[in-house]
Design a protein around this motif. Structure first.
Motif, PDB file in Angstrom:
ATOM      1  N   GLY A  79       0.793  -1.227   0.000  1.00 13.29           N
ATOM      2  CA  GLY A  79       0.000   0.000   0.000  1.00 13.29           C
ATOM      3  C   GLY A  79       0.823   1.274   0.000  1.00 13.29           C
ATOM      4  N   GLY A  80       2.145   1.143   0.013  1.00 20.26           N
ATOM      5  CA  GLY A  80       3.005   2.313  -0.086  1.00 20.26           C
ATOM      6  C   GLY A  80       3.350   2.978   1.225  1.00 20.26           C
ATOM      7  N   VAL A  81       2.864   2.438   2.336  1.00 15.82           N
ATOM      8  CA  VAL A  81       3.262   2.988   3.640  1.00 15.82           C
ATOM      9  C   VAL A  81       4.749   2.749   3.853  1.00 15.82           C
ATOM     10  N   PHE A  82       5.209   1.543   3.472  1.00 16.81           N
ATOM     11  CA  PHE A  82       6.625   1.209   3.515  1.00 16.81           C
ATOM     12  C   PHE A  82       7.172   1.121   2.095  1.00 16.81           C
ATOM     13  N   LYS A  83       8.438   1.411   1.961  1.00 22.31           N
ATOM     14  CA  LYS A  83       9.134   1.223   0.690  1.00 22.31           C
ATOM     15  C   LYS A  83      10.472   0.556   0.975  1.00 22.31           C
ATOM     16  N   LYS A  84      10.992  -0.148  -0.014  1.00 21.89           N
ATOM     17  CA  LYS A  84      12.286  -0.807   0.137  1.00 21.89           C
ATOM     18  C   LYS A  84      13.351  -0.006  -0.569  1.00 21.89           C
ATOM     19  N   ASP A  85      14.452   0.266   0.115  1.00 18.08           N
ATOM     20  CA  ASP A  85      15.551   0.992  -0.518  1.00 18.08           C
ATOM     21  C   ASP A  85      16.127   0.178  -1.666  1.00 18.08           C
ATOM     22  N   ASN A  86      16.618   0.863  -2.667  1.00 16.01           N
ATOM     23  CA  ASN A  86      17.088   0.163  -3.871  1.00 16.01           C
ATOM     24  C   ASN A  86      18.558  -0.193  -3.841  1.00 16.01           C
ATOM     25  N   LYS A  87      19.225   0.092  -2.721  1.00 12.91           N
ATOM     26  CA  LYS A  87      20.612  -0.339  -2.562  1.00 12.91           C
ATOM     27  C   LYS A  87      20.912  -0.518  -1.081  1.00 12.91           C
ATOM     28  N   PRO A  88      21.870  -1.384  -0.747  1.00  8.85           N
ATOM     29  CA  PRO A  88      22.210  -1.589   0.660  1.00  8.85           C
ATOM     30  C   PRO A  88      22.807  -0.319   1.261  1.00  8.85           C
ATOM     31  N   SER A  89      22.462  -0.059   2.504  1.00  3.63           N
ATOM     32  CA  SER A  89      22.995   1.120   3.172  1.00  3.63           C
ATOM     33  C   SER A  89      23.063   0.887   4.676  1.00  3.63           C
ATOM     34  N   LEU A  90      23.689   1.810   5.350  1.00  2.41           N
ATOM     35  CA  LEU A  90      23.614   1.937   6.797  1.00  2.41           C
ATOM     36  C   LEU A  90      22.914   3.260   7.084  1.00  2.41           C
ATOM     37  N   TYR A  91      22.436   3.422   8.310  1.00  2.00           N
ATOM     38  CA  TYR A  91      21.649   4.596   8.672  1.00  2.00           C
ATOM     39  C   TYR A  91      22.106   5.099  10.035  1.00  2.00           C
ATOM     40  N   ILE A  92      21.889   6.364  10.281  1.00  2.00           N
ATOM     41  CA  ILE A  92      22.152   6.947  11.591  1.00  2.00           C
ATOM     42  C   ILE A  92      20.804   7.224  12.253  1.00  2.00           C
ATOM     43  N   TYR A  93      20.711   6.833  13.523  1.00  2.00           N
ATOM     44  CA  TYR A  93      19.467   7.031  14.282  1.00  2.00           C
ATOM     45  C   TYR A  93      19.823   7.740  15.576  1.00  2.00           C
ATOM     46  N   ARG A  94      19.330   8.975  15.710  1.00  2.00           N
ATOM     47  CA  ARG A  94      19.588   9.764  16.922  1.00  2.00           C
ATOM     48  C   ARG A  94      18.303   9.931  17.704  1.00  2.00           C
ATOM     49  N   LEU A  95      18.402   9.764  19.021  1.00  2.00           N
ATOM     50  CA  LEU A  95      17.286  10.010  19.921  1.00  2.00           C
ATOM     51  C   LEU A  95      17.702  11.070  20.918  1.00  2.00           C
ATOM     52  N   ILE A  96      16.839  12.049  21.152  1.00  2.00           N
ATOM     53  CA  ILE A  96      17.112  13.099  22.134  1.00  2.00           C
ATOM     54  C   ILE A  96      15.993  13.100  23.162  1.00  2.00           C
ATOM     55  N   MET A  97      16.381  12.935  24.422  1.00  2.00           N
ATOM     56  CA  MET A  97      15.422  12.901  25.529  1.00  2.00           C
ATOM     57  C   MET A  97      15.894  13.880  26.600  1.00  2.00           C
ATOM     58  N   ASN A  98      15.059  14.842  26.916  1.00  2.00           N
ATOM     59  CA  ASN A  98      15.385  15.844  27.931  1.00  2.00           C
ATOM     60  C   ASN A  98      16.727  16.521  27.648  1.00  2.00           C
ATOM     61  N   ARG A 180      12.741  13.134  20.590  1.00  2.00           N
ATOM     62  CA  ARG A 180      13.002  13.516  19.200  1.00  2.00           C
ATOM     63  C   ARG A 180      13.758  12.389  18.504  1.00  2.00           C
ATOM     64  N   HIS A 181      13.283  12.006  17.329  1.00  2.00           N
ATOM     65  CA  HIS A 181      13.876  10.919  16.549  1.00  2.00           C
ATOM     66  C   HIS A 181      14.336  11.475  15.206  1.00  2.00           C
ATOM     67  N   THR A 182      15.614  11.299  14.901  1.00  2.00           N
ATOM     68  CA  THR A 182      16.171  11.803  13.648  1.00  2.00           C
ATOM     69  C   THR A 182      16.969  10.690  12.969  1.00  2.00           C
ATOM     70  N   VAL A 183      16.754  10.530  11.667  1.00  2.00           N
ATOM     71  CA  VAL A 183      17.410   9.466  10.893  1.00  2.00           C
ATOM     72  C   VAL A 183      18.072  10.074   9.666  1.00  2.00           C
ATOM     73  N   TRP A 184      19.311   9.654   9.424  1.00  2.00           N
ATOM     74  CA  TRP A 184      20.028  10.022   8.208  1.00  2.00           C
ATOM     75  C   TRP A 184      20.414   8.755   7.442  1.00  2.00           C
ATOM     76  N   ILE A 185      20.449   8.846   6.125  1.00  2.00           N
ATOM     77  CA  ILE A 185      20.970   7.759   5.292  1.00  2.00           C
ATOM     78  C   ILE A 185      22.447   8.042   5.030  1.00  2.00           C
ATOM     79  N   ILE A 186      23.298   7.052   5.242  1.00  2.00           N
ATOM     80  CA  ILE A 186      24.744   7.228   5.068  1.00  2.00           C
ATOM     81  C   ILE A 186      25.118   6.937   3.620  1.00  2.00           C
TER      82      ILE A 186
END
Length: 412
Positions: A79-98, A180-186
């Motif tokens: 249904g397009g809620v999820f999509k699959k990336d077209n190449k292998p990657s790693l990602y950065i996931y930052r969480l900020i609390m207080n 706060r949740h922040t994601v970057w593609i490497i």
């Protein structure tokens, strides 16, 4: 060395990420999951806790639950809620609390390194909980919840990660609990650099998610039997993880409440505990929060006390015996309150530090007799126990903030 692998993540489309992201399946019961996902058809709880979409009272371990999870997952993909990336990657996931941040790398790690203890554990797993996630991963054919890993800080990895966070993030939102949740593609070049740098990391440590890790490994081993000609490169040889430097993690207290005084009246109970603890009455009406190791708060009969473990009641050289959870258990909860197995005894309950110390007072006023506030276990203590191949006592750690599920899915 630690083997980190890039992968083609299945991820939410940007417009849905904040709606999809959900707390881990195991920090809530069915009723709480239903309320969290109410009026949100995109919530990942429709996959992680699919019983919320089945008739009330369904057995949580019924095959129908896992089949519903699979149906929901692949329906959201188509249904397009999820999509699959077209190449292998790693990602950065930052969480900020207080105002406090922790920044990790999302990728896949090897089931073989789990088996050979390059990925180290510090908890036992329960067979029923492990089987639950085995069924979930197997039937969905996907690792849906990331394992929370940590490693001893490496400056070269930190520098690469920092350089990536100057770019435009893929996701950036604040969840309902204020995190706060922040994601970057490497990019590809830095992916290769990170993978090479992790080869110099001696060990990874499971901070949280022991059941999910064990389940992912078991499904991987099952797939190897199903496909005996496997090469080792197949996705089922790896599982989904987020890896954080240990100095960025935040561990909260994991407190205890007990239903009765094991037949003692309050005066007798106080006399009993004084053999192993020095006891001070707190004049402040606020809850007592321990400020250093080997000190404890105790709330009894509307009064807070400070307890200090006496010398000789524990062995500081022993990684398990010197833990505060062990000291309290071995010198008070077992000998005085008569609770020998805190994992199964219904007279004791555990309260995560995220709920605050006022929750201990509330529980004592409601259904318990006495509460104990704890000093948080440290990452250094966890790593020491894991390096020695030992297992920490039950309910030793409470990590915050919790990683959100649904932002990354690893198809097998």
């Amino acid at each position: 060395m630690a083997l980190v692998k890039a992968f083609e993540s299945v991820r939410p489309d940007k417009q849905y990420a904040h709606l999809v992201a959900a707390l881990p399946y195991d920090v809530m019961n069915c009723e709480e999951a239903y309320k969290m996902a109410e009026n949100n058809k995109y919530s990942f709880l429709h996959i992680d806790r699919a019983e919320i979409d089945l008739p009330q009272g369904v057995d949580l371990y019924d095959k129908k639950v896992y089949e519903k999870a699979k149906e929901n997952l692949y329906s959201m993909i188509s249904g397009g809620v999820f999509k699959k990336d077209n190449k292998p990657s790693l990602y950065i996931y930052r969480l900020i609390m207080n105002g406090r941040s922790q920044t990790g790398i999302v990728g896949c790690v090897s089931i073989d390194e789990y088996l050979n203890n390059t990925i180290k554990k510090h908890e036992y797993t329960k067979p029923d909980k492990e089987q639950d996630r085995i069924n979930h991963v197997d039937i969905c054919n996907a690792n849906t919840g990331p394992i929370f890993l940590t490693y001893k800080k490496k400056d070269s990895i930190n520098d690469i990660v920092k350089s990536c966070t100057y770019n435009e993030p893929e996701y950036d939102f604040v969840s309902s609990d204020g995190i706060r949740h922040t994601v970057w593609i490497i990019d590809s070049k830095k992916v290769a650099e990170i993978i090479e740098n992790f080869k110099e990391v001696k060990s990874l440590y499971i901070a949280d998610g022991h059941h999910r890790a064990a389940s992912a490994v078991n499904v991987g081993l099952k797939r190897r039997k199903q496909y005996p000609d496997y090469t080792g490169n197949e996705e089922f040889n790896y599982f989904l993880a987020v890896m954080f430097p240990s100095d960025e993690l935040n561990i909260l207290d994991y407190n205890r409440v007990v239903k009765d005084l094991n037949g003692f009246n309050e005066e007798e109970f106080m006399n009993q505990i004084k053999s192993n603890f020095t006891v001070f009455k707190c004049n402040d009406k606020n809850p007592y929060r321990p400020e250093e190791r080997h000190t404890f708060g105790m709330y009894l009969n509307n009064q807070w006390h400070k307890l200090i473990a006496k010398k000789g009641t524990f062995n500081e050289e022993d990684s398990i015996d010197s833990l505060d959870v062990s000291i309290l258990q071995n010198n008070l909860i077992t000998p005085v309150l008569g609770i020998t197995d805190p994992k199964s005894d219904k007279r004791i309950d555990f309260v995560g530090g995220i709920r605050g110390l006022k929750e201990l007072e509330r529980r004592v006023h409601k259904d318990m007799k006495v509460a104990f506030s704890m000093y948080p276990t440290s990452m250094e203590e966890i790593i020491r126990v894991a390096d020695e191949g030992k297992v920490m006592p039950a309910k030793s750690t409470w990590f915050e903030p919790k990683l959100r599920s649904g932002l990354f899915i690893h198809l097998l």
